[in-house]
Motif scaffolding. Structure first.
Motif, PDB file in Angstrom:
ATOM      1  N   ILE A 182      -3.386   3.339   8.751  1.00 42.92           N
ATOM      2  CA  ILE A 182      -4.418   4.150   8.095  1.00 42.92           C
ATOM      3  C   ILE A 182      -5.720   3.371   7.893  1.00 42.92           C
ATOM      4  O   ILE A 182      -6.806   3.937   7.953  1.00 42.92           O
ATOM      5  CB  ILE A 182      -3.900   4.692   6.735  1.00 42.92           C
ATOM      6  N   GLY A 183      -5.599   2.064   7.629  1.00 48.26           N
ATOM      7  CA  GLY A 183      -6.811   1.238   7.441  1.00 48.26           C
ATOM      8  C   GLY A 183      -7.342   1.317   6.020  1.00 48.26           C
ATOM      9  O   GLY A 183      -6.591   1.451   5.058  1.00 48.26           O
ATOM     10  N   ASP A 184      -8.675   1.288   5.895  1.00 50.62           N
ATOM     11  CA  ASP A 184      -9.324   1.184   4.578  1.00 50.62           C
ATOM     12  C   ASP A 184      -9.018   2.351   3.650  1.00 50.62           C
ATOM     13  O   ASP A 184      -9.145   2.237   2.435  1.00 50.62           O
ATOM     14  CB  ASP A 184     -10.857   1.158   4.746  1.00 50.62           C
ATOM     15  N   ARG A 185      -8.684   3.478   4.229  1.00 49.16           N
ATOM     16  CA  ARG A 185      -8.433   4.672   3.404  1.00 49.16           C
ATOM     17  C   ARG A 185      -7.031   4.665   2.799  1.00 49.16           C
ATOM     18  O   ARG A 185      -6.542   5.692   2.350  1.00 49.16           O
ATOM     19  CB  ARG A 185      -8.607   5.944   4.233  1.00 49.16           C
ATOM     20  N   CYS A 186      -6.394   3.494   2.780  1.00 50.08           N
ATOM     21  CA  CYS A 186      -5.027   3.422   2.259  1.00 50.08           C
ATOM     22  C   CYS A 186      -4.917   2.340   1.191  1.00 50.08           C
ATOM     23  O   CYS A 186      -5.386   1.213   1.384  1.00 50.08           O
ATOM     24  CB  CYS A 186      -4.071   3.108   3.409  1.00 50.08           C
ATOM     25  N   HIS A 187      -4.312   2.691   0.071  1.00 47.50           N
ATOM     26  CA  HIS A 187      -4.053   1.706  -0.977  1.00 47.50           C
ATOM     27  C   HIS A 187      -2.559   1.732  -1.317  1.00 47.50           C
ATOM     28  O   HIS A 187      -2.112   2.558  -2.119  1.00 47.50           O
ATOM     29  CB  HIS A 187      -4.873   2.015  -2.227  1.00 47.50           C
ATOM     30  N   PRO A 188      -1.764   0.843  -0.701  1.00 48.96           N
ATOM     31  CA  PRO A 188      -0.330   0.831  -1.001  1.00 48.96           C
ATOM     32  C   PRO A 188      -0.096   0.472  -2.470  1.00 48.96           C
ATOM     33  O   PRO A 188      -0.727  -0.451  -2.989  1.00 48.96           O
ATOM     34  CB  PRO A 188       0.227  -0.267  -0.088  1.00 48.96           C
ATOM     35  N   LEU A 189       0.780   1.209  -3.108  1.00 47.02           N
ATOM     36  CA  LEU A 189       1.005   1.038  -4.541  1.00 47.02           C
ATOM     37  C   LEU A 189       2.475   0.728  -4.807  1.00 47.02           C
ATOM     38  O   LEU A 189       3.355   1.522  -4.459  1.00 47.02           O
ATOM     39  CB  LEU A 189       0.607   2.332  -5.269  1.00 47.02           C
ATOM     40  N   GLU A 190       2.716  -0.414  -5.440  1.00 53.24           N
ATOM     41  CA  GLU A 190       4.090  -0.747  -5.829  1.00 53.24           C
ATOM     42  C   GLU A 190       4.419   0.068  -7.074  1.00 53.24           C
ATOM     43  O   GLU A 190       3.768  -0.066  -8.106  1.00 53.24           O
ATOM     44  CB  GLU A 190       4.215  -2.248  -6.112  1.00 53.24           C
ATOM     45  N   LEU A 191       5.407   0.917  -6.963  1.00 59.79           N
ATOM     46  CA  LEU A 191       5.725   1.818  -8.079  1.00 59.79           C
ATOM     47  C   LEU A 191       7.240   1.994  -8.174  1.00 59.79           C
ATOM     48  O   LEU A 191       7.877   2.475  -7.241  1.00 59.79           O
ATOM     49  CB  LEU A 191       5.059   3.186  -7.842  1.00 59.79           C
ATOM     50  N   ASP A 192       7.786   1.593  -9.304  1.00 61.07           N
ATOM     51  CA  ASP A 192       9.179   1.924  -9.590  1.00 61.07           C
ATOM     52  C   ASP A 192       9.144   3.187 -10.426  1.00 61.07           C
ATOM     53  O   ASP A 192       8.839   3.155 -11.609  1.00 61.07           O
ATOM     54  CB  ASP A 192       9.862   0.771 -10.341  1.00 61.07           C
ATOM     55  N   ILE A 193       9.436   4.287  -9.796  1.00 60.83           N
ATOM     56  CA  ILE A 193       9.267   5.595 -10.416  1.00 60.83           C
ATOM     57  C   ILE A 193      10.107   5.732 -11.700  1.00 60.83           C
ATOM     58  O   ILE A 193       9.739   6.473 -12.623  1.00 60.83           O
ATOM     59  CB  ILE A 193       9.614   6.706  -9.386  1.00 60.83           C
ATOM     60  N   ALA A 194      11.216   4.989 -11.742  1.00 58.04           N
ATOM     61  CA  ALA A 194      12.097   5.096 -12.910  1.00 58.04           C
ATOM     62  C   ALA A 194      11.559   4.307 -14.107  1.00 58.04           C
ATOM     63  O   ALA A 194      12.043   4.461 -15.232  1.00 58.04           O
ATOM     64  CB  ALA A 194      13.501   4.618 -12.560  1.00 58.04           C
ATOM     65  N   ASP A 195      10.550   3.485 -13.872  1.00 58.10           N
ATOM     66  CA  ASP A 195       9.943   2.710 -14.975  1.00 58.10           C
ATOM     67  C   ASP A 195       8.872   3.595 -15.637  1.00 58.10           C
ATOM     68  O   ASP A 195       7.669   3.385 -15.490  1.00 58.10           O
ATOM     69  CB  ASP A 195       9.338   1.417 -14.395  1.00 58.10           C
TER      70      ASP A 195
END
Ligand code: 8X3
Length: 259
Positions: free
Chosen positions: A53-66
């Motif tokens: 995707i390039g610049d239009r992507c911000h990967p986010l570390e997310l533990d949904i259960a937290d």
């Protein structure tokens, strides 16, 4: 998506984006020019997507259960990704591959925490900004298991019934605010989902999937994209979809119980 060429592309936050339906949805919207925040616990699995995707992507570390961290995670997004136009709640699990009375409690608890508490917490964290802007879409990935009971469905099916009703109740609360909420309920879809459910038991996964024409994650992504692209005065409430070859089971009788 806006028609103005110089306008900022809309942004989608997609949970469960490291594989399966979430990943396919991230790719579908990225391909249409959206900015993407793919979220998952395994952030390393988002890297390949980020490269695509390039610049239009911000990967986010997310533990949904937290759930305690949901609001802080949203607040900490970088400025270019702060405005979320679309939240897709695709993170979900089905642990406890057996009858409710036989599976470990931890499996049931983790399923409930991820599919209900986690989904509600991240939605609750994103809603205020959508309300402030009087615009936004919430797409929840439910399941046919939320409507139709089946053996070993226990808390998974119940959690998806929660997702369905939460989606409808959001509609009621968000009335007049220009925010849409919809629940897509896929039938059996060919993803890692069954492998996780069956604890990577390759033989069982093969028996389950083998030779069947199932939904593909991309089929579900296409329906989500269709729903979101509809004019803003149109809200699909619930969309149930199945493989053509999947249908309903019938009531069954158990062997007469003793005594
Ligand atoms: C899971 C779909 O068909 O296994 O969400 O119930 S199915």
């Amino acid at each position: 998506m806006t028609d103005k060429p110089d306008a900022k592309p809309p942004t989608a936050l997609i949970t469960g984006a490291s594989s399966g339906i979430g990943l396919a949805i991230a790719r579908r919207f990225a391909g249409a020019g959206w900015s993407i925040i793919p979220a998952a616990r395994r952030v390393d699995r988002l890297r390949a997507l980020a490269q695509e995707i390039g610049d239009r992507c911000h990967p986010l570390e997310l533990d949904i259960a937290d759930t305690a961290r949901a609001a802080a995670v949203i607040e900490a997004l970088p400025p270019a990704f702060q405005e979320i136009d679309l939240l897709v709640n695709a993170a979900g699990v089905a642990l406890g591959d057996g009858p409710a009375q036989e599976v470990p409690w931890e499996d049931l608890q983790q399923t409930i925490e991820t599919n209900t508490l986690g989904l509600a917490a991240i939605t609750h964290a994103v809603l205020p900004q959508m309300v402030a802007r009087r615009s936004g879409d919430i797409v929840n990935i439910g399941s046919i298991a939320g409507s139709y009971p089946y053996p070993k469905g226990h808390v998974y099916g119940a959690s998806k019934a929660f997702v369905r009703q939460f989606s409808l109740n959001l509609r009621a609360d968000l009335a007049g605010l220009g925010i849409r909420a919809l629940c897509i309920e896929p039938g059996t879809t060919e993803t890692e989902f069954a492998a996780v459910r069956m604890r990577q038991d390759v033989t069982r996964v093969q028996e389950f999937y083998g030779g069947r024409r199932l939904l593909k994650a991309e089929d579900v992504a296409e329906v989500v994209f269709f729903a979101v692209q509809l004019p803003r005065h149109v809200n699909l409430n619930i969309v149930e979809m199945m493989p053509t070859d999947q249908t309903f089971s019938f009531f069954r009788f158990a062997e007469p119980s003793e005594g």
